[in-house]
Design a protein around this motif. Structure first.
Motif, PDB file in Angstrom:
ATOM      1  N   PHE A   1       0.843  -1.195   0.000  1.00  0.00           N
ATOM      2  CA  PHE A   1       0.000   0.000   0.000  1.00  0.00           C
ATOM      3  C   PHE A   1       0.881   1.248   0.000  1.00  0.00           C
ATOM      4  CE2 PHE A   1      -2.763  -3.306   1.367  1.00  0.00           C
ATOM      5  CZ  PHE A   1      -4.050  -2.915   1.045  1.00  0.00           C
ATOM      6  N   TYR A   2       0.508   2.219  -0.835  1.00  0.00           N
ATOM      7  CA  TYR A   2       1.249   3.464  -0.970  1.00  0.00           C
ATOM      8  C   TYR A   2       0.288   4.641  -0.847  1.00  0.00           C
ATOM      9  CZ  TYR A   2       4.719   0.294  -2.970  1.00  0.00           C
ATOM     10  OH  TYR A   2       5.593  -0.746  -3.166  1.00  0.00           O
ATOM     11  N   ASN A   3       0.788   5.777  -0.365  1.00  0.00           N
ATOM     12  CA  ASN A   3      -0.048   6.972  -0.307  1.00  0.00           C
ATOM     13  C   ASN A   3      -0.073   7.658  -1.671  1.00  0.00           C
ATOM     14  OD1 ASN A   3       2.368   8.411  -0.538  1.00  0.00           O
ATOM     15  ND2 ASN A   3       2.456   8.908   1.648  1.00  0.00           N
ATOM     16  N   SER A   4      -0.764   8.780  -1.764  1.00  0.00           N
ATOM     17  CA  SER A   4      -0.937   9.455  -3.052  1.00  0.00           C
ATOM     18  C   SER A   4       0.366  10.038  -3.588  1.00  0.00           C
ATOM     19  CB  SER A   4      -1.984  10.568  -2.921  1.00  0.00           C
ATOM     20  OG  SER A   4      -1.613  11.498  -1.910  1.00  0.00           O
ATOM     21  N   GLU A   5       1.394  10.139  -2.750  1.00  0.00           N
ATOM     22  CA  GLU A   5       2.718  10.602  -3.209  1.00  0.00           C
ATOM     23  C   GLU A   5       3.619   9.446  -3.621  1.00  0.00           C
ATOM     24  OE1 GLU A   5       1.328  12.102  -0.287  1.00  0.00           O
ATOM     25  OE2 GLU A   5       0.640  13.580  -1.766  1.00  0.00           O
ATOM     26  N   GLY A   6       3.130   8.207  -3.520  1.00  0.00           N
ATOM     27  CA  GLY A   6       3.918   7.049  -3.911  1.00  0.00           C
ATOM     28  C   GLY A   6       4.819   6.511  -2.819  1.00  0.00           C
ATOM     29  N   ASP A   7       4.596   6.919  -1.570  1.00  0.00           N
ATOM     30  CA  ASP A   7       5.417   6.451  -0.448  1.00  0.00           C
ATOM     31  C   ASP A   7       4.796   5.191   0.160  1.00  0.00           C
ATOM     32  OD1 ASP A   7       7.095   8.712  -0.693  1.00  0.00           O
ATOM     33  OD2 ASP A   7       5.670   9.910   0.469  1.00  0.00           O
ATOM     34  N   TYR A   8       5.644   4.205   0.447  1.00  0.00           N
ATOM     35  CA  TYR A   8       5.186   2.948   1.044  1.00  0.00           C
ATOM     36  C   TYR A   8       4.584   3.191   2.416  1.00  0.00           C
ATOM     37  CZ  TYR A   8       5.526  -1.546   3.487  1.00  0.00           C
ATOM     38  OH  TYR A   8       5.252  -2.666   4.236  1.00  0.00           O
ATOM     39  N   GLN A   9       3.440   2.527   2.698  1.00  0.00           N
ATOM     40  CA  GLN A   9       2.765   2.690   3.972  1.00  0.00           C
ATOM     41  C   GLN A   9       2.692   1.387   4.766  1.00  0.00           C
ATOM     42  OE1 GLN A   9       1.392   5.962   4.958  1.00  0.00           O
ATOM     43  NE2 GLN A   9       2.937   6.292   3.370  1.00  0.00           N
ATOM     44  N   LYS A  10       2.261   0.299   4.118  1.00  0.00           N
ATOM     45  CA  LYS A  10       2.064  -0.973   4.809  1.00  0.00           C
ATOM     46  C   LYS A  10       1.989  -2.079   3.774  1.00  0.00           C
ATOM     47  CE  LYS A  10      -2.967  -0.492   4.804  1.00  0.00           C
ATOM     48  NZ  LYS A  10      -4.207  -0.366   5.598  1.00  0.00           N
ATOM     49  N   ALA A  11       1.912  -3.335   4.253  1.00  0.00           N
ATOM     50  CA  ALA A  11       1.782  -4.479   3.348  1.00  0.00           C
ATOM     51  C   ALA A  11       0.926  -5.548   4.002  1.00  0.00           C
ATOM     52  CB  ALA A  11       3.151  -5.050   2.982  1.00  0.00           C
ATOM     53  N   PHE A  12       0.117  -6.219   3.183  1.00  0.00           N
ATOM     54  CA  PHE A  12      -0.646  -7.387   3.623  1.00  0.00           C
ATOM     55  C   PHE A  12       0.038  -8.629   3.049  1.00  0.00           C
ATOM     56  CE2 PHE A  12      -5.030  -5.054   3.741  1.00  0.00           C
ATOM     57  CZ  PHE A  12      -4.582  -4.327   4.845  1.00  0.00           C
ATOM     58  N   TYR A  13       0.344  -9.578   3.924  1.00  0.00           N
ATOM     59  CA  TYR A  13       0.871 -10.867   3.474  1.00  0.00           C
ATOM     60  C   TYR A  13      -0.213 -11.911   3.638  1.00  0.00           C
ATOM     61  CZ  TYR A  13       3.323 -15.337   3.645  1.00  0.00           C
ATOM     62  OH  TYR A  13       3.699 -16.637   3.440  1.00  0.00           O
ATOM     63  N   LEU A  14      -0.630 -12.529   2.534  1.00  0.00           N
ATOM     64  CA  LEU A  14      -1.636 -13.581   2.553  1.00  0.00           C
ATOM     65  C   LEU A  14      -0.927 -14.913   2.774  1.00  0.00           C
ATOM     66  CD1 LEU A  14      -3.186 -11.200   1.396  1.00  0.00           C
ATOM     67  CD2 LEU A  14      -4.259 -12.733  -0.236  1.00  0.00           C
ATOM     68  N   ALA A  15      -1.158 -15.520   3.920  1.00  0.00           N
ATOM     69  CA  ALA A  15      -0.449 -16.743   4.304  1.00  0.00           C
ATOM     70  C   ALA A  15      -1.002 -17.924   3.509  1.00  0.00           C
ATOM     71  CB  ALA A  15      -0.583 -16.983   5.800  1.00  0.00           C
ATOM     72  N   LEU A  16      -0.459 -18.114   2.325  1.00  0.00           N
ATOM     73  CA  LEU A  16      -0.910 -19.163   1.414  1.00  0.00           C
ATOM     74  C   LEU A  16       0.254 -20.067   1.042  1.00  0.00           C
ATOM     75  CD1 LEU A  16      -2.963 -16.873  -0.994  1.00  0.00           C
ATOM     76  CD2 LEU A  16      -3.941 -18.484   0.641  1.00  0.00           C
ATOM     77  N   ASP A  17      -0.031 -21.338   0.865  1.00  0.00           N
ATOM     78  CA  ASP A  17       0.975 -22.269   0.369  1.00  0.00           C
ATOM     79  C   ASP A  17       0.999 -22.232  -1.159  1.00  0.00           C
ATOM     80  OD1 ASP A  17       1.816 -23.224   2.863  1.00  0.00           O
ATOM     81  OD2 ASP A  17       0.108 -24.608   2.962  1.00  0.00           O
ATOM     82  N   PRO A  18       2.186 -22.273  -1.781  1.00  0.00           N
ATOM     83  CA  PRO A  18       2.248 -22.293  -3.251  1.00  0.00           C
ATOM     84  C   PRO A  18       1.657 -23.576  -3.816  1.00  0.00           C
ATOM     85  CG  PRO A  18       4.410 -22.712  -2.301  1.00  0.00           C
ATOM     86  CD  PRO A  18       3.515 -22.323  -1.166  1.00  0.00           C
ATOM     87  N   ILE A  19       1.062 -23.475  -5.009  1.00  0.00           N
ATOM     88  CA  ILE A  19       0.456 -24.620  -5.677  1.00  0.00           C
ATOM     89  C   ILE A  19       1.320 -24.996  -6.882  1.00  0.00           C
ATOM     90  CG2 ILE A  19      -1.591 -25.469  -6.869  1.00  0.00           C
ATOM     91  CD1 ILE A  19      -3.221 -23.436  -5.312  1.00  0.00           C
ATOM     92  N   PRO A  20       1.886 -26.215  -6.908  1.00  0.00           N
ATOM     93  CA  PRO A  20       2.759 -26.609  -8.025  1.00  0.00           C
ATOM     94  C   PRO A  20       2.016 -26.569  -9.368  1.00  0.00           C
ATOM     95  CG  PRO A  20       2.970 -28.137  -6.185  1.00  0.00           C
ATOM     96  CD  PRO A  20       1.795 -27.252  -5.872  1.00  0.00           C
ATOM     97  N   LEU A  21       2.719 -26.128 -10.389  1.00  0.00           N
ATOM     98  CA  LEU A  21       2.191 -26.111 -11.758  1.00  0.00           C
ATOM     99  C   LEU A  21       2.644 -27.383 -12.458  1.00  0.00           C
ATOM    100  CD1 LEU A  21       0.841 -24.633 -14.161  1.00  0.00           C
ATOM    101  CD2 LEU A  21       3.049 -23.571 -14.614  1.00  0.00           C
ATOM    102  N   THR A  22       1.694 -28.225 -12.866  1.00  0.00           N
ATOM    103  CA  THR A  22       2.019 -29.518 -13.443  1.00  0.00           C
ATOM    104  C   THR A  22       2.006 -29.469 -14.969  1.00  0.00           C
ATOM    105  OG1 THR A  22      -0.276 -30.273 -13.508  1.00  0.00           O
ATOM    106  CG2 THR A  22       0.946 -30.620 -11.453  1.00  0.00           C
ATOM    107  N   LYS A  23       2.639 -30.463 -15.561  1.00  0.00           N
ATOM    108  CA  LYS A  23       2.657 -30.583 -17.016  1.00  0.00           C
ATOM    109  C   LYS A  23       1.242 -30.775 -17.558  1.00  0.00           C
ATOM    110  CE  LYS A  23       4.702 -33.281 -20.781  1.00  0.00           C
ATOM    111  NZ  LYS A  23       5.614 -34.414 -21.124  1.00  0.00           N
ATOM    112  N   GLU A  24       0.428 -31.538 -16.830  1.00  0.00           N
ATOM    113  CA  GLU A  24      -0.952 -31.769 -17.261  1.00  0.00           C
ATOM    114  C   GLU A  24      -1.750 -30.472 -17.283  1.00  0.00           C
ATOM    115  OE1 GLU A  24       0.929 -35.388 -16.160  1.00  0.00           O
ATOM    116  OE2 GLU A  24       0.670 -33.540 -14.974  1.00  0.00           O
ATOM    117  N   GLN A  25      -1.522 -29.618 -16.306  1.00  0.00           N
ATOM    118  CA  GLN A  25      -2.219 -28.340 -16.272  1.00  0.00           C
ATOM    119  C   GLN A  25      -1.773 -27.425 -17.408  1.00  0.00           C
ATOM    120  OE1 GLN A  25      -1.216 -27.265 -12.268  1.00  0.00           O
ATOM    121  NE2 GLN A  25      -3.110 -28.087 -11.412  1.00  0.00           N
ATOM    122  N   ILE A  26      -0.476 -27.437 -17.708  1.00  0.00           N
ATOM    123  CA  ILE A  26       0.036 -26.633 -18.823  1.00  0.00           C
ATOM    124  C   ILE A  26      -0.608 -27.083 -20.129  1.00  0.00           C
ATOM    125  CG2 ILE A  26       2.087 -26.084 -20.184  1.00  0.00           C
ATOM    126  CD1 ILE A  26       3.701 -26.205 -17.612  1.00  0.00           C
TER     127      ILE A  26
END
Length: 369
Positions: A268-293
């Motif tokens: 998140f940034y303010n209207s001047e482009g300065d960093y304010q905060k961040a949200f981290y979504l605690a998610l596990d990565p999902i592998p991309l398989t050959k079948e899905q591709i």
């Protein structure tokens, strides 16, 4: 407690379903303990959003169905967006008009026409609505046309000012209205300054008359794409399993939020482009398989030629992107559509401005939400 519109689009039939979803109070459940990567924990003002803590449930209130074949004034769906009054706008790049509909799906009026003069379009690029103004952007001439959404009247046209220094020259490919006096222009990465064009996009600050204020207002990671070499030249093309990046405006000119889908972090940034905060979504990565591709290749648009792009790509991601898209509602809530069981499974997360998970719902539509 709040509502949002999202769309399901069938591009083969150009059918659009507008769904209005509201939040309803529900019982809370416990959240799992998820280990946060060290590089994430070093961020200042970091808020961790864990699954399972949702306070509300989402309930469908309306389901509005539109079929392009039944709409006599439309030819080809290009984009769909809405305003604060829940009117929505259907950009038609075949007859070069933007059609306005009421929240009930009643056709109201059309804006613009084909041509090269004020209020006329040669091609409709990524446009937006801010308050009671429709901003229609044309990539070719780098021009913006403004209409009054209450009356349908044309207001003005202005050109996006170009930089004269050839080492900094770049073309705007998207505009975002920040407030009553300034807009943001997102530049094409392939034409950016040497050393930056491969990994980031530049955002420039303009007045609402197109005058350039700050050519280096902000820089962020570019949209993910498959890149490689085909014949004697290089190519860069998007794919469903590559990570996108996006900027969304916060309400009332408070600033903006940026995320790259290869990381579940929203900055998140303010209207001047300065960093304010961040949200981290605690998610596990999902592998991309050959079948899905292979599934994505078989179901992609033939004009994209995704199979050739994959064959000649220099690298292919190991995991799916964390999110498909996100936007910010008028009350400041962050709505994120997350990949849960690719290629079809999606979850919709609603996060409050202070980082509380308001709702988390599973969807199993066989196309993009």
């Amino acid at each position: 407690m709040g509502s949002i519109n999202y769309t399901y689009t069938d591009m083969k039939k150009n059918i659009v379903t507008i769904l209005v979803i509201s939040l309803f109070l529900a019982a809370c459940s416990g959240s799992p303990d998820i280990e946060i990567p060290e590089e994430i924990t070093n961020l200042e003002n970091l808020i961790t959003v864990k699954p399972g803590d949702a306070r509300y449930t989402l309930q469908l209130q309306e389901n509005l169905y539109l079929n392009q074949l039944d709409e006599e004034h439309t030819q080809n769906l290009w984009a769909l967006y809405s305003d604060q009054y829940r009117n929505f706008y259907w950009a038609d790049n075949y007859i070069l008009q933007i059609h306005q509909y009421s929240p009930e799906g009643t056709y109201v009026r059309s804006f613009g026409e084909k041509g090269h003069g004020p209020g006329e379009f040669d091609h409709i690029s990524r446009s937006t609505v801010y308050k009671n103004r429709l901003y229609v952007f044309e990539y070719g001439p780098q021009k913006v046309h403004v209409f009054n959404t209450d009356t349908g009247d044309f207001v003005e046209s202005f050109a996006i000012e170009q930089q004269t220094d050839i080492t900094k020259f770049s073309r705007t490919e998207e505009i975002l209205v920040q407030n009553d006096s300034t807009i943001l222009g997102i530049q094409n990465s392939s034409l950016g300054p040497p050393g930056t064009r491969e990994d980031s996009l530049t955002v420039s600050l303009y007045r609402t008359d197109g005058r350039l204020v700050n050519p280096e207002f902000f820089r962020y990671r570019k949209r993910g794409a498959l890149e490689g070499r085909r014949g004697s030249g290089r190519f860069s093309t998007s794919g469903k399993f590559t990570a996108d990046s996006k900027i969304a405006m916060l309400p009332d000119g408070q600033g903006f939020v940026h995320s790259h889908a290869s990381d579940p972090v929203f900055y998140f940034y303010n209207s001047e482009g300065d960093y304010q905060k961040a949200f981290y979504l605690a998610l596990d990565p999902i592998p991309l398989t050959k079948e899905q591709i292979n599934h994505e290749i078989e179901n992609s648009n033939p004009m994209i030629d995704l199979g050739t792009a994959v064959q000649h790509a220099e690298s292919i991601p190991d995991t799916w992107p964390y999110w498909q898209t996100f936007f910010v509602s008028d009350d400041g809530n962050l709505w994120v559509i997350i990949f849960s069981e690719p290629p079809y499974g999606r979850e919709l997360w609603v996060i409050s401005p202070d980082g509380n998970l308001l709702a988390q719902e599973q969807f199993e539509l066989q196309d993009a939400i």
